[in-house]
Structure formats: structure tokens, C-alpha cells
Design an enzyme around this catalytic site. Sequence first.
Site, PDB file in Angstrom:
ATOM      1  N   HIS A 138      32.369 -35.207-131.328  1.00  4.22           N
ATOM      2  CA  HIS A 138      31.883 -33.838-131.183  1.00  4.22           C
ATOM      3  C   HIS A 138      31.777 -33.500-129.698  1.00  4.22           C
ATOM      4  O   HIS A 138      31.159 -34.245-128.922  1.00  4.22           O
ATOM      5  CB  HIS A 138      30.531 -33.684-131.872  1.00  4.22           C
ATOM      6  CG  HIS A 138      30.641 -33.648-133.363  1.00  4.22           C
ATOM      7  ND1 HIS A 138      31.477 -34.470-134.059  1.00  4.22           N
ATOM      8  CD2 HIS A 138      30.023 -32.883-134.293  1.00  4.22           C
ATOM      9  CE1 HIS A 138      31.371 -34.221-135.349  1.00  4.22           C
ATOM     10  NE2 HIS A 138      30.497 -33.253-135.524  1.00  4.22           N
ATOM     11  N   LYS A 567      21.882 -23.510-137.772  1.00  5.18           N
ATOM     12  CA  LYS A 567      22.540 -22.250-137.447  1.00  5.18           C
ATOM     13  C   LYS A 567      22.365 -21.255-138.593  1.00  5.18           C
ATOM     14  O   LYS A 567      22.269 -20.048-138.380  1.00  5.18           O
ATOM     15  CB  LYS A 567      24.027 -22.488-137.163  1.00  5.18           C
ATOM     16  CG  LYS A 567      24.781 -21.239-136.708  1.00  5.18           C
ATOM     17  CD  LYS A 567      26.078 -21.613-136.024  1.00  5.18           C
ATOM     18  CE  LYS A 567      27.111 -22.100-137.015  1.00  5.18           C
ATOM     19  NZ  LYS A 567      27.682 -21.019-137.840  1.00  5.18           N
TER      20      LYS A 567
END
Length: 900
Positions: A138, A567
Site C-alpha cells: 500500500h 472512509k
Amino acid sequence: MATLSSSASAPAITQNPDIRYLGRLLGDVIRAYGGESLYRQTEYIRSASVDRARGIQGADFVDTGLDALSLDDTLSFVRGFMLFSMLANLAEDRQGIAAEPGADVASAIARLDSHGIDRDAVLGLLSHSLIVPVLTAHPTEVRRKSMIDHKNRIADLMLLKDAGREETDDGENLDEAIFRQIALLWQTRPLRREKLFVADEIDNVLAYFRDTFLPVLPALYARWERVLGARPQSFLRVGSWIGGDRDGNPFVQAPQLQFALKRGAQAALVYYLDALHALGAELSLSTELAHVPQAVLDIADASGDTSPSRQDEPYRRALSGIYARLAATYATLTGGQPPRPSSLKGQAYASPADFRRDLVTVAQGLASEGNGALASGGALGRLIRAVETFGFHLATLDMRQNSDVHQRVVAELLKVAGVEPDYAALDEYARIALLRRELANNRPLGSRFADYSEETASELAIVHAAAEAHRTYGPACITHYIISKAESVSDLLEVNILLKEAGLWRAGVDGAPPQASIMSIPLFETIADLEAAPQIMSAYFGLPEIAGVVKQRGHQEVMIGYSDSNKDGGYITSTWSLFKASKALEPVFADAGAAMQLFHGRGGAVGRGGGSAFAAIQAQPRGTVQGRIRITEQGEMIAAKFGSRDVAMTNLEAMTSATLLASLEPEGISDKDAARFAGAMDELSKNAFNAYRDLVYGTEGFKEFFRELTPIQEISGLKIGSRPASRTKSTAIEDLRAIPWVFSWAQARVMLPGWYGVGHAIAAFEDKALLADMAQSWSFLKSAMGNLEMVLAKSDLGIAAHYLPLVEDQALAERLFGRIREGWAQTHDGLLAATGQSRLLEKNPTLETSIRLRLPYIEPLNLLQVELLKRHRAGEDDPRIKEGIELSINAIATALRNSG
């Protein structure tokens, strides 16, 4: 607005002596290589910023010194502040900033003993435990590997200084050697010019496996054997996503998976060969002076080592033969010769177990005389442990893909095979029935004579590559297949269909259960996914063929995602939803007779599940850990946690001890309190969720505000990873990956994903006494509040306000920023009231000092970043402006540490 740096009650900073020493050397380097003028400018800006941070009277009216910097000076200045932060991180790691009280196995065992839980219970748990840090690619590590390597060399030199040495082993003056490494850092380009390829990511992470995990894990096991008084099985292992994670990354295909496994095998085998070579030099026992068992003599006689000088040294001859066989194994598995080939001929080992068997024979021979000291540990013992832990594959590689891809591929396979013309049009019940029929036989759907789409061909190629890897490296090399966006039982069955195409799912015959060589694992990411997880898993376990596979394996894994749930619903709702989902899954697994293995998809930033892993694991609901846990480690946290052997040992100890405590220690609160606290959390979560969703998804213009206020556009251009910033070309927040979402808010010092909505929830919660009780006595909320407190301390809306002119619609900017500022103040004040503190981090002085020390070094970087962004977005095309922006992103991320 309250801020950490403006708190009058905060004590004076006591600076780490290593920071003073390394900072002084950095200043000397800047003067020597950047010139006296740059040094004086840098020192002026630094001292002025420090004075402002300390609240010295009149400091706010002193010229910052930033306007006097030319573009070239700006680049040099930003590099200097970035290097200071890097060296400060190094100094803090050396002083044990990462170590938490009681975060080691010996302390955990003592704590369990105080509850009446003895070592036999610990050993019983460890006999079926699995603890795995899983390294991913990532993209939140902004530093080049070269920069990290220089930093690690400085750390090694500082260890010599600790030992009272004045010279290196090569006779160089130690202070001069450290100065030279800092000078090399100063003259090393910090930014990547080319985008990373998957092969680069594989080689980068391989360095951590080779240099840290291979030597550290056997050493840790040796320590734990002494603490436990017994030799546990290898429960702590390592995993990787790099080369197997295809979700949203079109550059990961079958060749990349094959490359990752081959490079891992090369690293493991070279490590073993080097260890054997060293053992051959050490084990000089002579038959004239020692009794040697026949089993060892048999290996020695079969080795082909006829050297006259070693005829009376059977252990050396045995090791020569073992070395020759392992060298042949290297050639078989990698297609090349090892760095140090053998002069003898040997037959390749069929498996790591066969290699281990020969090593154990040698160890048993050494143990047959005296008190066994020659075999009870030492280099041979560590090698045996390494083989048990790493096999021939080094790290287990996970496969991952999005469920939408699986659906399209399975639909095409079914259509081309003439089984079902429109799989996508079927409802869930019809899909399950069809997939079960296909899983009940071993007939593949695919045909080598059919023409498939590029996507289907790629997915088929990768499962066939996984099957070939099993045949080459053994089944432990790939054991998990993770399904992103898992929303139904059919999502799990579709993966089994694909695995069947390569023989990795075999239908049962004559009443025997099916065989699944790779586990199909759902990743529940959004709030809705987490709520649906228990029902989906209950239905999955209810299928007889799945029940048979799970019973045979003994456990099933479920992955829960921190990033996308945050999120989707904000920090506190995400955290609470993950807790509730984990707890709700436990009885589902118990009814299925399967051990539950949760895979926690955590990031570095609090908005993505970051913070103390020691506290986070302990805060898991009782009954959900069961000695089995996997956790993602990614981006900048890989270097932070595993960049050196000492730091790696500290973090792996913390992960292991927390798992023991979470599995065996009684719950710290009563059932009555647990129910009361859960009801309160439901109310808090609901209010926080509504406030967060209203701002982020319910406010017109918020998307534009976010994209213009933060450097999200510029972050997307950084060469820090192989995959795109968004899964699609959409600019919607829903389609943006969680990493750039969190990373960009951190750059602008707002850090909104880590706190927004919490203040609204606390303000609306009437029973403040209950909230205080929860925050101080419940491990779950204590951990959540601790992470929230850290992110508030690192945010600074005073600095964030400087980014407002970047927003085109100034009326919108002022309106939205006003809401954010109000939410921050509510969160700040509510947290202090709940935790009984007068300032942030009052009860965590070590972290407080760490953050306050670096704040003055971040403020000038933010101010420069804003000015460069203005010029860049106004159309100035001087390449130094773009480079300055990317350098500032690098420097701010380095200073904040867990920013992605």
C-alpha cells in the site's frame, strides 16, 4: 481554538540526547555541503518556529524567514527539515519510543499468572496459534529505499557508540563515520523519478524479510523458549500481499506472482546455505574425541565428501552433504546456482520437512553426549527454527481480487462452457445453487481451445500459477485468497470455482469432504458489509460441502477492513462496527465448530486503524482472538516497525504478548457493564456517523473543497506505488482509495478521517459520567480514545487555515472549514472531559514530547507547501515547484510518522 502547542500548562520539552547529537551533526553537514548562507537561513527559520511553538512572547510577530528562500534554497531547506525528522525518528526508536510497558511475552505470562492462568494454558493456546504480520505494498512510504538504508547504517553506528566504541571495525572514527552517513543522506536524491513497478515493490519488501525477519524470528523463539520452559511450535510467521494483491492493480498478474515466490525462495535458501556454511566451520567434532551416532555417520558417508582432512569429522562431512542437497534444491526451485555452489553432487530436497529432518538428526547427534549444550539452541537450533518458520517459500503470499472481477470471470466461463448464458442476471439463490452444482464435480469449466477476454485469461493464469507454486514450493506458499467487496455467499463460492479450474478445489468422492488447498476469505469493508458479515458467514457454513472443508481445516478466516469502513462511516463508527462484527461472528464460528481467525486490515494512520497494535489487539472482544490473528503492515509502518532488528523484536513481542492477553486474560468489565457500555456506544456511533456522513457525503461542494484544499492531486502523482490512486476514473470520494483520502488530509494537518463526528457524538451524549467511566475502564474505548488523542495532537487547524486560499469558492471554503473547526473543538474538549485531562496527551508524556518536538519542524514545511501549491495550480511550470511540492509531502509524512 485549543491546540497542543499553545497549551500553557504543557511542560518544557526535554530533548532526547541522541536528537541533539544527530541534529548537531546534520547542521554541520548542511554548513559543509549546503553553505554557510543556507545553514544560517535554516537555523533562523528553525529557531523562529520553535519560539512560536513554545509560545514565547512576540514570536508570532517575528518574520518566519520563509519569504527569503529562493526556489533552490527552498528545496534544500525542505530536505534539511525532512532529514531532521528522519533522524529524530531514529533517535526515538533507539530510546524505546515504540516499546510499551508490559508489551513482551514474559510480562504477559506474569500478568496471566496473576489471574491464575498457568504456563500450561499458554502452551496449550500456542499449540494451535497463528500470529502473522502481513506486509503489503500500500503506497504510503514516501522515502526511497536508499534513504532508509543510510538511516539504518546510522542506527548500527549508534549501537557501537552505545558500547563505548570510538572506532568502527574498519578503524574509522565513529563520529566521522556517522557524519559521513548523514552527508550521504544529504546528497542522496529523496524522491523517486520513476513509478515503482511490482518487481520493485517485491524487492523492497524482500529486504525486510531477508535482513530482519529471517534472523529475528529464530532469536525471538529462543527467548520465548527460555520464558516458557518449553519449545512451542512456530506460531509466529510472516506473510505478504506483494505480487498477489490484484485488487485495483492491473499490473499484478501471474508473472508477478511467480517472481515474488521465486525471490522469496532465493532469499530463504541463501540464508540457510550461509547458516550451513558457518555451521560447517564450527562443528569440528572428531570421532577420536566424541561419540557420533550412526544416523549422523550415515548422512556423512552419503555426502560424497572424501576430503582426507575431514575423515574424522563426520559432522562437517554431514553438513557438506546437506549443503550439497540444499544447493541442488536452490537450482531446482529457482533455475539458477546459489552464490556459493557446492563441489559435491546432491539430490534436491523434496520438502522443507526433509531438510529439517537431516538437521534434527545432526542436532540429536550433538545432544547424545554431555549435557546436550551443543544441540540445545545455538546456530543449529536457530536454523532448525528458521526452516520450520519460513520453509522454502519465506513468506506466505496472499492472493486478493475484487468480487466484481470474479463475477465477470465466472459468468464468462459458464457462458462459454454452455452451462449458463447470463449468470449475472440470476438472483443470489440461483447463483448459489448453480455454483454448488459445479463445485460438486471436478470437471473444469475452462478450455484451452476457447477464446476468453483478457480479464478472464489473466485470472485463470494466476490460479494456475498458484497451483504450480504449490507443486514447486509446497502448499504453505499460498494459503489465502481474499475477496474484496465481499457481500454474499456467492462471492465466496465464485473463488472456489476459480480455484477448481487449477485443481486447488477438489470435489469430494465416496462421501469424503471436498479438498480446498487455498482458503476463500471474505473482506468485509464498509459499515453495511460489517453488519451483514455474521449472516453471510452463517449461510456459508450452512452449506454441507463448505462445512466439510472447514471442519477438516479446523479454522476459517474473515478479513475486516479498517480503511474503507472509516472512509464510509467515520472513525468511531468504523471502530465500533469492527468491534461489533467481530463479536457477532464468534457464535457463528462456534456453531460451525470452527476456530475463528480474524485478519485485521490496518494502516498506519488512525483513520485506517493505526495506533498502538498492543492496545488494539487487547481491546478486541473476548473470544474473538483465540490465539489466531493476522494484521496488515504497510507503507511507512514497515520501516518504522521492522527497519532494524531491535525495533522489529520490540514490535513482534508486542504483537505476540497482546495476542496472549486478548486470548486468555479475563474481560476487565462485568457483563452488566459490557451491555451498558455497548448501548452507549450504539448511541455515540449513530450520532458520529450522521455528523460524518452529513459533512462528507451530504454537503454540496465538499468533494471540490477536499480536492482543492488538500494536495490530493499532487499525491496521486507521487512515484510511491504501482497501483492507481482510484479504482476507477471517477473523482467521487466513494471511488477514491482510502490511502490517498487519509494521506491528503494529514498533509494539510486537518486529519479529518481520524476524528470528525466524534465531537458531535460526545456533545449530544447526556450521561457524561458514564462516558468517563467507559473511557477509563473499558479497554475498547480506552484504545480508541488513545488513538483519537494522538491524531488530534498531530492536527493543527491554525496551519490548515493557510490552505484555504487554495479553494476556488472562498464562501464554500469558509463555511465548510468553520464546520470542521467547530467539530475539532468539540472533539478536543469532549475527549479531555472524558479522559480527565487538562491537555492532550497529559497521561502519555513520552508521546507528547515526541509530537511537540517535531511540530516546529512541520509548520514551515506546511507553509512552504501552500505557497508552492498556489504557484503550481496557477500554471507556473518551473520543474523545481513540482519537485518542491513532492519534497514537502515527503518531509511532512516523515515528520508525522503514521500519516498514511
